[in-house]
Design a protein around this motif. Sequence first.
Motif, short mmCIF file in Angstrom:
data_model
loop_
_atom_site.label_atom_id
_atom_site.label_comp_id
_atom_site.label_asym_id
_atom_site.label_seq_id
_atom_site.Cartn_x
_atom_site.Cartn_y
_atom_site.Cartn_z
N UNK A 241 -17.96 -27.54 47.40
CA UNK A 241 -19.13 -26.77 47.02
C UNK A 241 -20.36 -27.09 47.87
N UNK A 242 -20.23 -27.99 48.84
CA UNK A 242 -21.30 -28.20 49.81
C UNK A 242 -22.38 -29.16 49.35
N UNK A 243 -23.34 -29.39 50.25
CA UNK A 243 -24.40 -30.37 50.02
C UNK A 243 -25.38 -29.93 48.93
N UNK A 244 -25.44 -28.64 48.66
CA UNK A 244 -26.36 -28.14 47.65
C UNK A 244 -26.02 -28.71 46.27
N UNK A 245 -24.78 -29.16 46.09
CA UNK A 245 -24.38 -29.75 44.82
C UNK A 245 -25.24 -30.96 44.47
N UNK A 246 -25.68 -31.70 45.48
CA UNK A 246 -26.51 -32.87 45.25
C UNK A 246 -27.86 -32.48 44.68
N UNK A 247 -28.45 -31.39 45.20
CA UNK A 247 -29.73 -30.90 44.68
C UNK A 247 -29.57 -30.46 43.24
N UNK A 248 -28.51 -29.70 42.98
CA UNK A 248 -28.22 -29.22 41.62
C UNK A 248 -28.03 -30.39 40.68
N UNK A 249 -27.28 -31.39 41.11
CA UNK A 249 -27.02 -32.54 40.26
C UNK A 249 -28.29 -33.34 39.99
N UNK A 250 -29.11 -33.52 41.01
CA UNK A 250 -30.36 -34.27 40.83
C UNK A 250 -31.27 -33.60 39.82
N UNK A 251 -31.32 -32.28 39.85
CA UNK A 251 -32.24 -31.55 38.98
C UNK A 251 -31.71 -31.44 37.55
N UNK A 252 -30.38 -31.38 37.38
CA UNK A 252 -29.81 -31.11 36.05
C UNK A 252 -29.26 -32.35 35.35
N UNK A 253 -28.68 -33.29 36.12
CA UNK A 253 -28.01 -34.42 35.50
C UNK A 253 -28.98 -35.41 34.87
N UNK A 254 -30.27 -35.24 35.12
CA UNK A 254 -31.25 -36.13 34.48
C UNK A 254 -31.28 -35.92 32.97
N UNK A 255 -30.90 -34.72 32.52
CA UNK A 255 -30.95 -34.40 31.08
C UNK A 255 -29.57 -34.25 30.45
N UNK A 256 -28.61 -33.79 31.23
CA UNK A 256 -27.27 -33.56 30.68
C UNK A 256 -26.27 -33.55 31.83
N UNK A 257 -25.01 -33.39 31.50
CA UNK A 257 -23.99 -33.31 32.53
C UNK A 257 -24.25 -32.11 33.44
N UNK A 258 -24.08 -32.30 34.73
CA UNK A 258 -24.21 -31.20 35.69
C UNK A 258 -22.88 -30.44 35.71
N UNK A 259 -22.83 -29.36 34.96
CA UNK A 259 -21.58 -28.61 34.82
C UNK A 259 -21.16 -27.99 36.15
N UNK A 260 -19.87 -28.03 36.40
CA UNK A 260 -19.35 -27.44 37.62
C UNK A 260 -19.65 -25.93 37.62
N UNK A 261 -20.06 -25.36 38.75
CA UNK A 261 -20.43 -23.93 38.78
C UNK A 261 -19.31 -22.98 38.38
N UNK A 262 -18.04 -23.42 38.44
CA UNK A 262 -16.93 -22.53 38.08
C UNK A 262 -16.77 -22.38 36.58
N UNK A 263 -17.62 -23.06 35.78
CA UNK A 263 -17.49 -22.98 34.33
C UNK A 263 -18.31 -21.84 33.72
N UNK A 264 -19.00 -21.07 34.54
CA UNK A 264 -19.73 -19.90 34.05
C UNK A 264 -19.60 -18.76 35.07
N UNK A 265 -19.57 -17.51 34.60
CA UNK A 265 -19.59 -16.38 35.53
C UNK A 265 -20.97 -16.24 36.18
N UNK A 266 -21.04 -15.49 37.24
CA UNK A 266 -22.28 -15.34 37.99
C UNK A 266 -23.43 -14.83 37.13
#
Length: 379
Positions: A241-266
């Motif tokens: 899923x590329x380096x952008x996953x780190x940005x997503x994880x940094x912003x979201x994992x502070x409060x809860x699990x950073x859910x994998x993007x394949x767990x929701x439709x677009x």
Amino acid sequence: MREVPAPFDGLAYDGHLVWDRFTRVFHWGLVACVSTALVSGFLLDASWIRLHLVSGSLAIALVTARTVWGFTGPTYARFSQFLPSYRQAISHLRAGAAHARHIGHNPLAALMVFVLLTLIVGLGLTGVASLGSGLKSGPMAASLPASQGHIWSKIHELAAFALLSFIALHIGGVVLESRRSRENLARSMINGRKEMRAGDLTAPPRPAQRALAALFISGLVIIATGAINRMSQSPLPLPPVGSMALVYSDECAACHMAYHPSLRPAASWQLMMDKLDSHFGEDATLPKETGDEITVWLVKHSAETVDSKPATLWTGLQETLPVALPNTDIWQRLHGSLADGTFTRRTIHSRSNCFACHRDAESGWFSPFQISVPKEPKQ
């Protein structure tokens, strides 16, 4: 079925060896393996999948070994001896108590043997297909799409119900035939011996080709062991899923699990990112540039783009307001066997804490091979 009446000297005697040792070990070994596979499949939860896989694989190995023995074993183990014709089966059924007694399998019992062996092989094949499509593990992982997982699982389940039905018929037939012939057929499959009587149908003796059978069966054990190991391995890797996953994880994992993007439709991700100012009761607003980048990344790797069972389950998620995954009907159905108190344990804490029980939650696979529900630590 090439059988002839046995000579009779006016005396009945015990001790005629009919079922050789391999046939008896195979029979009761198959009973144990099939029983374990059925119990683990119908009554136990997904965390028991390894037991289900091993018992099912061993059942297939036993059936394959029995097939080899059917061509190389002694007299009453050979398929050529008890393969019945349609006419023989009907004649045996109509004769009732007046039918001639078969020392080996009678025509109806012989048909049941072939039906049961065929069903077990069918269960094995549909199980591998279900494992390959739904869980992306085993020899069919690369050739079957995850969208077929439900279909193969349903076929596998129907085959299991069919097997249960024929097992019930088999047991009923053994009980009925034991009463009609005044002998304990189950015991004869333990000690291998039957009483010889006047007019019994017997077959010309044929020796076992033990060396050839041993060679095939030894090879089978090696193949079966390798197959079990391969089918229980980690699933095929998801696309990176590329380096952008780190940005997503940094912003979201502070409060809860950073859910994998394949767990929701677009559309669900788009809705979620559009309403960050009221993100489940909190203001999670991000700088516009960061929010836009994360949104593009989430949509690019959403459920529609991934060939996995979790992605397939949540592809159809439709919302007017963002819904937490534990509040969806799909999540609640999948976790329905767990008591509510399970999620209040200190080791789990929240229904949203997927990492607590799913060791591969971050990957988006949620494989049953990776499930382990932690216990509450002792005080």
